[in-house]
Motif scaffolding. Structure first.
Motif, PDB file in Angstrom:
ATOM      1  N   LYS A 173       0.727  -1.277   0.238  1.00 41.16           N
ATOM      2  CA  LYS A 173       0.210   0.086   0.079  1.00 41.16           C
ATOM      3  C   LYS A 173       0.706   1.176  -0.040  1.00 41.16           C
ATOM      4  O   LYS A 173       1.994   1.260   0.376  1.00 41.16           O
ATOM      5  N   LEU A 174       0.222   2.104  -0.586  1.00 40.71           N
ATOM      6  CA  LEU A 174       0.956   3.732  -0.309  1.00 40.71           C
ATOM      7  C   LEU A 174       0.860   4.539  -0.330  1.00 40.71           C
ATOM      8  O   LEU A 174       1.186   6.028  -1.043  1.00 40.71           O
ATOM      9  N   GLY A 175      -0.104   4.277   1.098  1.00 41.99           N
ATOM     10  CA  GLY A 175       0.420   5.644   2.335  1.00 41.99           C
ATOM     11  C   GLY A 175      -1.635   6.221   1.529  1.00 41.99           C
ATOM     12  O   GLY A 175      -1.965   6.189   1.154  1.00 41.99           O
ATOM     13  N   VAL A 176      -0.356   8.287   1.327  1.00 35.73           N
ATOM     14  CA  VAL A 176      -2.052   9.078   0.828  1.00 35.73           C
ATOM     15  C   VAL A 176      -2.325   8.659  -0.506  1.00 35.73           C
ATOM     16  O   VAL A 176      -3.294   9.167  -0.714  1.00 35.73           O
ATOM     17  N   LEU A 177      -1.998   8.439  -0.960  1.00 33.58           N
ATOM     18  CA  LEU A 177      -1.927   7.774  -2.494  1.00 33.58           C
ATOM     19  C   LEU A 177      -2.737   6.677  -2.822  1.00 33.58           C
ATOM     20  O   LEU A 177      -3.866   7.033  -3.956  1.00 33.58           O
ATOM     21  N   GLU A 178      -3.443   6.237  -2.256  1.00 30.65           N
ATOM     22  CA  GLU A 178      -4.422   5.373  -2.020  1.00 30.65           C
ATOM     23  C   GLU A 178      -5.728   5.593  -1.897  1.00 30.65           C
ATOM     24  O   GLU A 178      -6.546   5.127  -1.790  1.00 30.65           O
ATOM     25  N   TRP A 179      -6.257   7.138  -1.282  1.00 30.47           N
ATOM     26  CA  TRP A 179      -7.060   7.533  -1.341  1.00 30.47           C
ATOM     27  C   TRP A 179      -7.513   7.977  -2.837  1.00 30.47           C
ATOM     28  O   TRP A 179      -9.102   8.098  -2.726  1.00 30.47           O
ATOM     29  N   PHE A 180      -6.920   8.360  -3.966  1.00 30.28           N
ATOM     30  CA  PHE A 180      -7.428   8.738  -5.155  1.00 30.28           C
ATOM     31  C   PHE A 180      -6.447   8.480  -6.032  1.00 30.28           C
ATOM     32  O   PHE A 180      -7.250   8.369  -7.452  1.00 30.28           O
ATOM     33  N   LEU A 181      -5.760   7.879  -6.645  1.00 31.42           N
ATOM     34  CA  LEU A 181      -5.347   6.880  -7.408  1.00 31.42           C
ATOM     35  C   LEU A 181      -5.355   5.046  -7.670  1.00 31.42           C
ATOM     36  O   LEU A 181      -5.681   4.604  -6.026  1.00 31.42           O
ATOM     37  N   ASN A 182      -5.485   5.053  -8.638  1.00 33.65           N
ATOM     38  CA  ASN A 182      -6.196   3.828  -8.287  1.00 33.65           C
ATOM     39  C   ASN A 182      -4.106   2.656  -8.311  1.00 33.65           C
ATOM     40  O   ASN A 182      -3.133   3.404  -8.854  1.00 33.65           O
ATOM     41  N   THR A 183      -3.697   1.807  -7.236  1.00 33.42           N
ATOM     42  CA  THR A 183      -3.129   1.414  -6.970  1.00 33.42           C
ATOM     43  C   THR A 183      -3.077   0.508  -6.927  1.00 33.42           C
ATOM     44  O   THR A 183      -4.011  -0.903  -7.222  1.00 33.42           O
ATOM     45  N   ILE A 208     -11.276   7.331  -7.548  1.00 40.96           N
ATOM     46  CA  ILE A 208     -12.227   8.561  -7.254  1.00 40.96           C
ATOM     47  C   ILE A 208     -13.952   7.892  -7.635  1.00 40.96           C
ATOM     48  O   ILE A 208     -14.941   8.102  -6.004  1.00 40.96           O
ATOM     49  N   PHE A 209     -13.750   7.325  -8.641  1.00 41.65           N
ATOM     50  CA  PHE A 209     -14.959   7.254  -8.675  1.00 41.65           C
ATOM     51  C   PHE A 209     -15.961   6.057  -8.002  1.00 41.65           C
ATOM     52  O   PHE A 209     -16.688   5.740  -8.228  1.00 41.65           O
ATOM     53  N   ASP A 210     -15.424   5.268  -8.086  1.00 44.34           N
ATOM     54  CA  ASP A 210     -15.386   3.697  -7.363  1.00 44.34           C
ATOM     55  C   ASP A 210     -15.951   4.513  -5.660  1.00 44.34           C
ATOM     56  O   ASP A 210     -16.992   3.942  -4.692  1.00 44.34           O
ATOM     57  N   ARG A 211     -14.964   4.913  -5.119  1.00 41.66           N
ATOM     58  CA  ARG A 211     -16.005   5.931  -3.719  1.00 41.66           C
ATOM     59  C   ARG A 211     -16.875   6.180  -3.819  1.00 41.66           C
ATOM     60  O   ARG A 211     -17.997   6.753  -3.038  1.00 41.66           O
ATOM     61  N   TRP A 212     -16.643   7.042  -5.429  1.00 38.86           N
ATOM     62  CA  TRP A 212     -18.452   7.345  -5.735  1.00 38.86           C
ATOM     63  C   TRP A 212     -19.316   6.865  -4.971  1.00 38.86           C
ATOM     64  O   TRP A 212     -20.114   7.072  -5.060  1.00 38.86           O
ATOM     65  N   PHE A 213     -19.261   5.790  -6.078  1.00 43.69           N
ATOM     66  CA  PHE A 213     -20.437   5.001  -6.547  1.00 43.69           C
ATOM     67  C   PHE A 213     -20.569   4.185  -5.920  1.00 43.69           C
ATOM     68  O   PHE A 213     -21.727   3.051  -6.090  1.00 43.69           O
ATOM     69  N   GLY A 214     -19.710   3.673  -4.653  1.00 42.96           N
ATOM     70  CA  GLY A 214     -20.260   2.609  -4.107  1.00 42.96           C
ATOM     71  C   GLY A 214     -19.284   1.257  -4.318  1.00 42.96           C
ATOM     72  O   GLY A 214     -20.082   0.371  -3.736  1.00 42.96           O
TER      73      GLY A 214
END
Length: 271
Positions: A173-183, A208-214
């Protein structure tokens, strides 16, 4: 999908695959299957050949929609390119999600998920029948809104190039990048056949769209991923791999007893 990827990138890819293989061998934590990797190479060659053969057929409807466009995105500034990037990500999310949730699209996309080991060679295990399944329909709205077809295909190519490096188990896991990038962590979840992970994390470059659309799920340390299709494919033949899910789909069409059931076979969820 048909993308334009230069020969220079191919050499970079092969070099990274070799580096990954050496690291896997040294770590003794993961298994590397050369048979599977060579099968993926055969699938990739078939993908390239079919892409070259059918590209003229693909360009005709794209140019027709372009001629009916409402606007023209000039692509002469940072904001234009940012808008193009976000637009491609948005429509890629829905294309990718439909490729998992609609069996007709899954018949092509299943090729990419057929590898039982996740490594960089799996990145280019791509289906041969994208034109048949009609993937380009998801991106026509971008052209209608003013994105030139060549700009669209170039953007999709860059999206695919980015996704190459996330097909690995070696990167944590890549820390803060996990919040918005596909890692790599997010993409391991996407490729997993575990019931806890299946059909999640559809993003290309962004998550981000995965987080947005569940549809987002994070990788859990107490739930290691295993890979491959839920109906295992026991073959290293590229032709068998390319048409495995199509064969299953048409078998179910033949045995369906009504047109309603046939529509369900084609448009329902994969079985």
């Amino acid at each position: 999908m048909q993308y334009v990827v230069t020969h220079r990138f191919y050499w970079v890819f092969f070099g990274l695959i070799l580096v990954e293989f050496i690291l896997v061998q040294r770590s003794h934590r993961y298994r590397y299957s050369w048979k599977e990797s060579l099968a993926s190479l055969g699938v990739a060659i078939g993908h390239g050949v079919t892409g070259a053969l059918f590209k003229p057929i693909l360009l005709a409807p794209l140019m027709w929609v372009w001629n009916q466009r409402l606007f023209t995105l000039p692509l002469n500034g940072v904001w234009d390119f940012l808008l193009l990037f976000i637009g491609i990500e948005f429509f890629y999310y829905w294309y990718h999600r439909a490729s998992h949730e609609v069996r007709w699209f899954w018949a092509t996309h299943a090729v990419h998920h057929s590898a039982k080991h996740l490594n960089l060679s799996a990145a280019y295990r791509l289906g041969w029948t994208g034109l048949l399944s009609g993937y380009i329909l998801f991106f026509l709205p971008l052209i209608w809104l003013g994105v030139h077809p060549l700009a669209l295909l170039t953007g999709l190519s860059l999206n695919l190039i980015y996704q190459f490096w996330i097909h690995t188990e070696l990167v944590p896991k890549l820390g803060v990048l996990e919040w918005f990038l596909n890692t790599p962590s997010h993409h391991r979840v996407h490729h997993a056949a575990n019931s806890e992970y299946i059909d999640r994390n559809y993003g290309g470059v962004l998550i981000i769209f995965d987080r947005w659309f569940g549809t987002f799920t994070s990788e859990k340390p107490d739930c290691p991923a295993f890979y491959g299709l839920t109906h295992p494919l026991r073959s290293y033949n590229p032709v068998t791999i390319a048409f495995y899910e199509w064969r299953r789909l048409f078998q179910d069409l033949v045995t369906a007893r009504s047109w309603r059931n046939r529509c369900r076979v084609i448009l329902g969820r994969p079985t």
